[in-house]
Design a protein around this motif. Sequence first.
Motif, PDB file in Angstrom:
ATOM      1  N   LEU A  84       0.862  -1.181   0.000  1.00  0.00           N
ATOM      2  CA  LEU A  84       0.000   0.000   0.000  1.00  0.00           C
ATOM      3  C   LEU A  84       0.894   1.225   0.000  1.00  0.00           C
ATOM      4  CD1 LEU A  84      -2.666   1.606   0.358  1.00  0.00           C
ATOM      5  CD2 LEU A  84      -2.343   1.330   2.827  1.00  0.00           C
ATOM      6  N   ILE A 102      -2.558   0.475  -4.365  1.00  0.00           N
ATOM      7  CA  ILE A 102      -2.341  -0.865  -3.837  1.00  0.00           C
ATOM      8  C   ILE A 102      -1.824  -1.747  -4.963  1.00  0.00           C
ATOM      9  CG2 ILE A 102      -3.365  -2.895  -2.764  1.00  0.00           C
ATOM     10  CD1 ILE A 102      -5.386  -1.080  -1.431  1.00  0.00           C
ATOM     11  N   HIS A 112      -1.142  -5.505  -5.894  1.00  0.00           N
ATOM     12  CA  HIS A 112      -1.571  -6.840  -5.497  1.00  0.00           C
ATOM     13  C   HIS A 112      -0.769  -7.903  -6.231  1.00  0.00           C
ATOM     14  CE1 HIS A 112      -5.242  -5.462  -3.490  1.00  0.00           C
ATOM     15  NE2 HIS A 112      -5.426  -4.645  -4.512  1.00  0.00           N
ATOM     16  N   VAL A 168       0.563  -5.057   2.677  1.00  0.00           N
ATOM     17  CA  VAL A 168      -0.870  -5.271   2.859  1.00  0.00           C
ATOM     18  C   VAL A 168      -1.052  -6.758   3.155  1.00  0.00           C
ATOM     19  CG1 VAL A 168      -3.131  -5.210   1.743  1.00  0.00           C
ATOM     20  CG2 VAL A 168      -1.447  -3.448   1.247  1.00  0.00           C
TER      21      VAL A 168
END
Length: 112
Positions: free
Chosen positions: A26, A40, A42, A108
Amino acid sequence: MRFRFLLCFMLFVPLHVSSLNFSSTLLRLNCPDRGLVEVILHLYGHTQEKWRGNFETGAGHKRSGDMEMIPFANGDILFHSVAGDEFSYLYDGEPPVRRCAKLDERPVYPTF
């Protein structure tokens, strides 16, 4: 004596500069015209950005030399200089490139 030790330590211990963790990070940036932008990164290359009620997704990233580039579906491109740990945005694919201040970067973790 302490000064000599500190000097030797600084000369022989390399500074750690690394690219972004594209599996769970993040980023919080302060960017011109948008204010707080949250990005963000991922796993599997999925990315998302959010600012002032706007939300966009993206897929993948590219690296060329020192520069990492993260494109989003709306045409935004986030640039990250690995060596300087600096961030810039190209909004909607249109100049000028705007330099952002990094506020925070953290991993995260999934929640259940």
